[in-house]
Scaffold this motif. Structure first.
Motif, PDB file in Angstrom:
ATOM      1  N   GLY A  32       0.808  -1.209   0.000  1.00  0.00           N
ATOM      2  CA  GLY A  32       0.000   0.000   0.000  1.00  0.00           C
ATOM      3  C   GLY A  32       0.842   1.259   0.000  1.00  0.00           C
ATOM      4  N   SER A  33       0.163   2.387   0.125  1.00  0.00           N
ATOM      5  CA  SER A  33       0.820   3.689   0.049  1.00  0.00           C
ATOM      6  C   SER A  33       0.048   4.692   0.881  1.00  0.00           C
ATOM      7  CB  SER A  33       0.904   4.157  -1.407  1.00  0.00           C
ATOM      8  OG  SER A  33      -0.382   4.144  -2.014  1.00  0.00           O
ATOM      9  N   TYR A  34       0.711   5.788   1.160  1.00  0.00           N
ATOM     10  CA  TYR A  34       0.048   6.855   1.914  1.00  0.00           C
ATOM     11  C   TYR A  34       0.395   8.199   1.294  1.00  0.00           C
ATOM     12  CZ  TYR A  34      -1.335  10.116   5.509  1.00  0.00           C
ATOM     13  OH  TYR A  34      -1.919  11.175   6.166  1.00  0.00           O
ATOM     14  N   TRP A  35      -0.637   9.009   1.078  1.00  0.00           N
ATOM     15  CA  TRP A  35      -0.497  10.331   0.473  1.00  0.00           C
ATOM     16  C   TRP A  35      -1.041  11.374   1.433  1.00  0.00           C
ATOM     17  CZ3 TRP A  35      -3.149  12.046  -4.758  1.00  0.00           C
ATOM     18  CH2 TRP A  35      -2.495  13.189  -5.242  1.00  0.00           C
ATOM     19  N   PRO A  36      -0.185  12.147   2.053  1.00  0.00           N
ATOM     20  CA  PRO A  36      -0.676  13.135   3.006  1.00  0.00           C
ATOM     21  C   PRO A  36      -1.577  14.188   2.385  1.00  0.00           C
ATOM     22  CG  PRO A  36       1.688  13.414   2.598  1.00  0.00           C
ATOM     23  CD  PRO A  36       1.286  12.118   1.982  1.00  0.00           C
ATOM     24  N   LYS A  37      -1.513  14.356   1.078  1.00  0.00           N
ATOM     25  CA  LYS A  37      -2.381  15.324   0.401  1.00  0.00           C
ATOM     26  C   LYS A  37      -3.835  15.141   0.808  1.00  0.00           C
ATOM     27  CE  LYS A  37      -5.065  17.288  -2.739  1.00  0.00           C
ATOM     28  NZ  LYS A  37      -6.305  17.091  -2.000  1.00  0.00           N
ATOM     29  N   ALA A  38      -4.256  13.907   0.884  1.00  0.00           N
ATOM     30  CA  ALA A  38      -5.664  13.633   1.111  1.00  0.00           C
ATOM     31  C   ALA A  38      -6.122  14.075   2.487  1.00  0.00           C
ATOM     32  CB  ALA A  38      -5.937  12.146   0.931  1.00  0.00           C
ATOM     33  N   ASN A  39      -5.191  14.283   3.398  1.00  0.00           N
ATOM     34  CA  ASN A  39      -5.558  14.641   4.760  1.00  0.00           C
ATOM     35  C   ASN A  39      -5.130  16.061   5.120  1.00  0.00           C
ATOM     36  OD1 ASN A  39      -6.636  12.124   5.139  1.00  0.00           O
ATOM     37  ND2 ASN A  39      -4.722  11.245   5.892  1.00  0.00           N
ATOM     38  N   ARG A  57      -8.262   6.156   3.175  1.00  0.00           N
ATOM     39  CA  ARG A  57      -9.372   5.730   4.038  1.00  0.00           C
ATOM     40  C   ARG A  57      -9.084   6.014   5.511  1.00  0.00           C
ATOM     41  NH1 ARG A  57     -13.137   2.583   1.583  1.00  0.00           N
ATOM     42  NH2 ARG A  57     -12.602   1.490  -0.349  1.00  0.00           N
ATOM     43  N   ALA A  58      -7.803   6.234   5.841  1.00  0.00           N
ATOM     44  CA  ALA A  58      -7.421   6.377   7.244  1.00  0.00           C
ATOM     45  C   ALA A  58      -6.460   7.538   7.415  1.00  0.00           C
ATOM     46  CB  ALA A  58      -6.766   5.077   7.731  1.00  0.00           C
ATOM     47  N   GLY A  59      -6.327   8.000   8.631  1.00  0.00           N
ATOM     48  CA  GLY A  59      -5.348   9.004   8.960  1.00  0.00           C
ATOM     49  C   GLY A  59      -3.949   8.426   8.937  1.00  0.00           C
ATOM     50  N   GLU A  60      -2.962   9.293   9.132  1.00  0.00           N
ATOM     51  CA  GLU A  60      -1.565   8.897   8.975  1.00  0.00           C
ATOM     52  C   GLU A  60      -1.169   7.750   9.892  1.00  0.00           C
ATOM     53  OE1 GLU A  60       2.638  11.009   9.968  1.00  0.00           O
ATOM     54  OE2 GLU A  60       1.354  12.067   8.535  1.00  0.00           O
ATOM     55  N   ALA A  61      -1.452   7.875  11.169  1.00  0.00           N
ATOM     56  CA  ALA A  61      -1.021   6.854  12.120  1.00  0.00           C
ATOM     57  C   ALA A  61      -1.676   5.510  11.823  1.00  0.00           C
ATOM     58  CB  ALA A  61      -1.334   7.301  13.544  1.00  0.00           C
ATOM     59  N   GLU A  62      -2.961   5.523  11.525  1.00  0.00           N
ATOM     60  CA  GLU A  62      -3.663   4.275  11.229  1.00  0.00           C
ATOM     61  C   GLU A  62      -3.181   3.681   9.920  1.00  0.00           C
ATOM     62  OE1 GLU A  62      -8.228   2.614  10.500  1.00  0.00           O
ATOM     63  OE2 GLU A  62      -7.892   4.706  11.102  1.00  0.00           O
ATOM     64  N   ALA A  63      -2.965   4.554   8.910  1.00  0.00           N
ATOM     65  CA  ALA A  63      -2.538   4.068   7.606  1.00  0.00           C
ATOM     66  C   ALA A  63      -1.178   3.391   7.675  1.00  0.00           C
ATOM     67  CB  ALA A  63      -2.499   5.220   6.611  1.00  0.00           C
ATOM     68  N   MET A  64      -0.301   3.861   8.578  1.00  0.00           N
ATOM     69  CA  MET A  64       1.068   3.344   8.628  1.00  0.00           C
ATOM     70  C   MET A  64       1.329   2.482   9.863  1.00  0.00           C
ATOM     71  SD  MET A  64       3.344   6.448   7.014  1.00  0.00           S
ATOM     72  CE  MET A  64       3.377   7.440   8.494  1.00  0.00           C
ATOM     73  N   ALA A  87      11.877  17.707   6.254  1.00  0.00           N
ATOM     74  CA  ALA A  87      11.490  17.523   7.648  1.00  0.00           C
ATOM     75  C   ALA A  87      10.254  16.637   7.760  1.00  0.00           C
ATOM     76  CB  ALA A  87      11.232  18.881   8.307  1.00  0.00           C
ATOM     77  N   GLU A  88       9.270  16.860   6.885  1.00  0.00           N
ATOM     78  CA  GLU A  88       8.069  16.030   6.910  1.00  0.00           C
ATOM     79  C   GLU A  88       8.377  14.594   6.511  1.00  0.00           C
ATOM     80  OE1 GLU A  88       4.552  17.307   5.044  1.00  0.00           O
ATOM     81  OE2 GLU A  88       4.443  19.212   6.116  1.00  0.00           O
ATOM     82  N   LEU A  89       9.212  14.432   5.473  1.00  0.00           N
ATOM     83  CA  LEU A  89       9.567  13.093   5.021  1.00  0.00           C
ATOM     84  C   LEU A  89      10.344  12.350   6.104  1.00  0.00           C
ATOM     85  CD1 LEU A  89       9.706  10.912   2.850  1.00  0.00           C
ATOM     86  CD2 LEU A  89      11.689  12.099   1.872  1.00  0.00           C
ATOM     87  N   VAL A  90      11.300  13.029   6.728  1.00  0.00           N
ATOM     88  CA  VAL A  90      12.085  12.399   7.799  1.00  0.00           C
ATOM     89  C   VAL A  90      11.183  12.011   8.961  1.00  0.00           C
ATOM     90  CG1 VAL A  90      13.812  12.852   9.590  1.00  0.00           C
ATOM     91  CG2 VAL A  90      14.286  13.455   7.204  1.00  0.00           C
ATOM     92  N   ARG A  91      10.219  12.861   9.292  1.00  0.00           N
ATOM     93  CA  ARG A  91       9.310  12.546  10.398  1.00  0.00           C
ATOM     94  C   ARG A  91       8.521  11.271  10.107  1.00  0.00           C
ATOM     95  NH1 ARG A  91       4.152  13.119  11.145  1.00  0.00           N
ATOM     96  NH2 ARG A  91       3.828  14.494   9.349  1.00  0.00           N
ATOM     97  N   ARG A  92       8.017  11.150   8.884  1.00  0.00           N
ATOM     98  CA  ARG A  92       7.231   9.948   8.548  1.00  0.00           C
ATOM     99  C   ARG A  92       8.116   8.704   8.512  1.00  0.00           C
ATOM    100  NH1 ARG A  92       4.473  13.933   5.377  1.00  0.00           N
ATOM    101  NH2 ARG A  92       2.363  14.168   6.226  1.00  0.00           N
ATOM    102  N   GLN A  93       9.296   8.843   7.944  1.00  0.00           N
ATOM    103  CA  GLN A  93      10.194   7.692   7.915  1.00  0.00           C
ATOM    104  C   GLN A  93      10.624   7.303   9.330  1.00  0.00           C
ATOM    105  OE1 GLN A  93      10.404   5.920   5.330  1.00  0.00           O
ATOM    106  NE2 GLN A  93      11.445   6.834   3.573  1.00  0.00           N
ATOM    107  N   ARG A  94      10.837   8.293  10.182  1.00  0.00           N
ATOM    108  CA  ARG A  94      11.230   7.990  11.568  1.00  0.00           C
ATOM    109  C   ARG A  94      10.103   7.245  12.286  1.00  0.00           C
ATOM    110  NH1 ARG A  94      12.211  12.889  13.545  1.00  0.00           N
ATOM    111  NH2 ARG A  94      14.431  12.890  13.019  1.00  0.00           N
TER     112      ARG A  94
END
Length: 776
Positions: A32-39, A57-64, A87-94
């Protein structure tokens, strides 16, 4: 250290060890994938009319929560600085590394069709302009520059190049293609893949396959072509980019062929792509195309059913968000409708790419991957210089009958600069450039780039000249109120320079680009009337078309003093165009698509058998082009002579060499493009009268001459025979060396001897082994 983090172990061993530890939900999460645009929020602008299929279909934490396969467009969604995007990319990868059980990072992907689609990143010319350079070395350098920028901020995969072969110029996405000939598309596209992947960024070939052949030139329409056209015209560029370029990913087309959607076609995504061609990379869905199996193709009853069909066919990753490959797929596996082995097959491919990218190495960190804290310039002078070079090399001089070009920079000219593309630099940019793709959703925000217009560039290039400007008419709409002022400006000038064409956008927000299909090929809006009115003034007129597709110029080309075509030359297009107009840069672009004479009677690409060409008296429709495929003039002149063939006969599994001598007989340096065409006059099926076999560019100073040689294998003459197999058969082949498909300078015949050969993909030569002079 976990065994999957041990870089000294073989990749497959590492992946097997990791998969043995994964739950079913953790495996499915990798697809799967996650696109922050949608939220972003309720006020976020829509991406497309079909956005319902794209939204998470889900927020960031639930999606990942169980990990994720891809992070979608971390930079290409809204105007973030490079530092903020990192900074945003590093936060999500972290979060993925530190908060999920197995700590598997995601593959970050973004658009890169006209450069890295990020705020403030250099915008290069469109792919149709790449094609006009007829220069693989130049485009490979450009691909590498784009890859360097993406790698510098932690992006691992780019959604380019587009390898669709143009079949109908009315299609809105013509600007995204590399033209109408599969040999040209394959050569230039493969060069781009090599450049991008040389920097560690995975190239994604799209749209697999047949997108540009959609019925009626409509976006998202069915494809009505036969298996032979698919095999001999549509598929070869993809095969070449995989087998010779090593492309790491493929994206499906939205279309269906003969009722079968590509996203659910195992013959395409598995039998052909993997079993016949040997592709080992990942197949990613075009955005929303898995859900479209239910909503648009109606071959699935539910999202879970759509997931089953796509996964069975060979679709590994669902983009841009997990919709069907989440709970719905999990339920399909739990119920026994999808074997877990099918999930494992796709997961293994995704994880192997993560190993290859270094994402699973023990030393990997999100901060180091994104080079956090390291200054980055996504629009460096080096980038801009390369963008200018590609832009200038792509400009095509179509006609110069009165020798008004080049303009003398030392002289004083009175020039009336007219037209909607003369002072709007965004007309130089393609629909997937960040300023045209994203920034319209943020009105009032600066573009993030300094993009000089042609007006700016000409004023700098011709400091002693008097240059007046009138828009005349906008790109779109019927507002001709400015035409009288434009005519008056032309009447008061020595020369009128009329700059018309497109302004690219998305889904109807432009005259070219995705979803901007047209009914005919007349210039948009009131520009046709504007050109006619300026010509009627009697002032010598140079017509410059800046467009994403070819437009019919038959009504006025012969009335113009000169005609120039540019296929959206990028952010440095102003300087590139001004340099060609003044002769600072020699024009050397060649047409990757034909320029039609009339707006109707389409499609009409050059790749046609006799019945597809003009036939006096049989039809009243005359589809002969005004300017043929491969056409382009120079400010100097060339003579071709001394054709040489290494043999008069060659076996059906042999090879030979053909060459000629090219001499610059003018008084200026220039670059000539030698195009090698062939014709198979007697075959099992009707074949094109001309096909491009290869091409080579040679730069010559005045009086200089060089021999241009091509080495061809008989496989280059293969085609799909009556029984559906690819064959090389004995018989006569006509060889033609030309400056265009309509300007053949030298010709010869060679006989193929021996038995008919049936070819498979293994060992088949896809490209002529041209011995080319150094590119210049």
């Amino acid at each position: 250290m976990h065994p999957w983090n041990d870089a000294s172990r073989p990749a497959h061993e590492r992946v097997s060890a990791l998969m043995a530890e994964m739950t079913l939900r953790e495996k499915i999460a990798q697809l799967g994938s996650y696109w922050p645009k949608a939220n972003v929020g309720n006020g976020a602008a829509r991406v497309a009319p079909i956005e319902e299929a794209l939204v998470a279909r889900a927020g960031e934490a639930e999606a990942m929560a169980h990990g994720i396969g891809h992070l979608t467009r971390p930079y290409g969604t809204r105007p973030l600085t490079a530092a903020d995007g990192r900074a945003e990319l590093v936060r999500r990868q972290r979060y993925l590394v530190e908060e999920t059980r197995l700590g598997i990072p995601a593959i970050a992907h973004d658009e890169c069709l006209t450069g890295f689609a990020a705020y403030g990143a250099t915008v290069y010319p469109t792919p149709l302009a790449w094609a006009a350079t007829f220069d693989t070395g130049l485009i490979e350098r450009m691909g590498a520059a784009i890859g360097r920028d993406m790698t510098s901020v932690g992006v691992h995969q780019g959604l380019a190049p587009v390898l669709d072969v143009v079949r109908d110029y009315r299609w809105g996405r013509v600007e995204e293609t590399i033209g109408e000939d599969p040999q040209l598309v394959g050569a230039i596209g493969t060069a781009y893949v090599r450049g991008l992947q040389s920097q560690g960024v995975i190239a994604t070939l799209k749209h697999f396959a047949g997108h540009a052949a959609s019925r009626g030139a409509r976006n998202h329409a069915p494809v009505s072509i036969g298996a032979r056209e698919m095999a001999d015209v549509i598929l070869p560029p993809f095969e070449r980019a995989i087998r010779e370029g090593g492309a790491g990913s493929v994206m499906n087309t939205y279309t269906d062929q003969d009722g079968v959607p590509a996203a659910a076609d195992p013959r395409l995504l598995t039998d052909l792509l993997r079993e016949e061609w040997g592709f080992e990379g990942s197949v990613v869905s075009d955005y929303g195309s898995v859900a479209f199996l239910r909503t648009m193709h109606r071959v699935a009853a539910s999202d879970g059913d759509a997931a089953r069909l796509a996964l069975d066919a060979g679709m590994d990753v669902e983009l841009p968000n997990t919709r069907c490959y989440g709970d719905e797929l999990h339920e399909q596996v739990e119920s026994g409708r999808v074997p877990e082995e099918t999930v494992d097959r796709a997961v293994r491919r995704v994880l192997l790419q993560k190993v290859q990218l270094g994402l699973l190495d023990a030393h990997w960190t999100p901060q180091a991957d994104a080079h956090e804290g390291t200054p980055v310039d996504l629009d460096s002078e080096t980038n801009r210089a390369l963008a200018r070079e590609v832009g200038a090399r792509s400009v095509v001089l179509l006609a110069n009958s009165r020798a008004v070009l080049p303009l003398d920079t030392a002289a004083t000219h009175r020039i009336a600069l007219i037209g909607p593309c003369a002072d709007d630099p965004q007309t130089f940019l393609g629909c997937y450039s960040f300023p045209n793709h994203v920034m319209p959703k943020y009105p009032g925000h600066d573009l993030g780039l300094d993009i000089p217009s042609l007006r700016d560039a000409l004023v700098a290039e011709l400091p002693q000249s008097d240059i007046s400007y009138e828009q005349g008419s906008p790109v779109t709409g019927g507002d001709g109120s400015g035409i009288p002022a434009a005519v008056a400006a032309a009447e008061a000038a020595e020369l009128a320079l009329v700059v018309v064409g497109d302004r690219s956008g998305m889904f109807g927000n432009g005259t070219s680009g995705e979803g901007c299909d047209v009914a005919d090929l007349q210039l948009p809006g009131d520009q046709h009337t504007l050109v006619q009115a300026v010509l009627d003034s009697g002032t010598p007129t140079v017509l410059l078309v800046v467009s994403g597709r070819p437009y019919a110029l038959g009504d006025y080309a012969d009335r113009c003093a000169a005609v120039v075509q540019s296929f959206m030359p990028g952010q440095e297009g102003g300087a590139a165009l001004a340099g060609v107009l003044t002769g600072r840069t020699e024009p050397c672009g060649r047409l990757p698509v034909q320029i039609p004479t009339t707006p109707g009677g389409q499609p009409g690409t050059y790749l046609n058998p006799p019945l597809g060409r003009f036939s006096e008296g049989i039809s009243v429709l005359d589809n002969r082009p005004l300017f043929a495929f491969g056409h382009g003039l120079s400010y100097t002149s060339f003579v071709w002579e001394d054709l040489a063939l290494s043999t008069q006969q060659v076996t059906t599994d042999g090879e030979f060499e053909i060459s000629c001598l090219v001499r610059n007989t003018g008084d200026r340096p220039g670059r000539e493009t030698v195009q090698l065409y062939f014709d198979d006059p007697v075959a099992q099926v009707a074949r094109p009268v001309q096909q491009l076999a290869d091409f080579a560019g040679v730069r010559l100073d005045p009086g200089q001459e060089r021999r241009v040689a091509f080495r061809l294998h008989a496989d280059r003459f293969a085609y799909t025979g009556l029984d559906g197999d690819r064959i090389v058969e004995p018989g006569e082949i006509r060889l033609m060396l030309g400056a265009s498909s309509a300007d053949i300078r030298l010709a010869a015949e060679i006989e193929l001897t021996g038995p008919e050969r049936r070819l498979d993909s293994v060992g088949r030569r896809l490209a002529a082994a041209a011995r080319r002079p150094a590119q210049g």
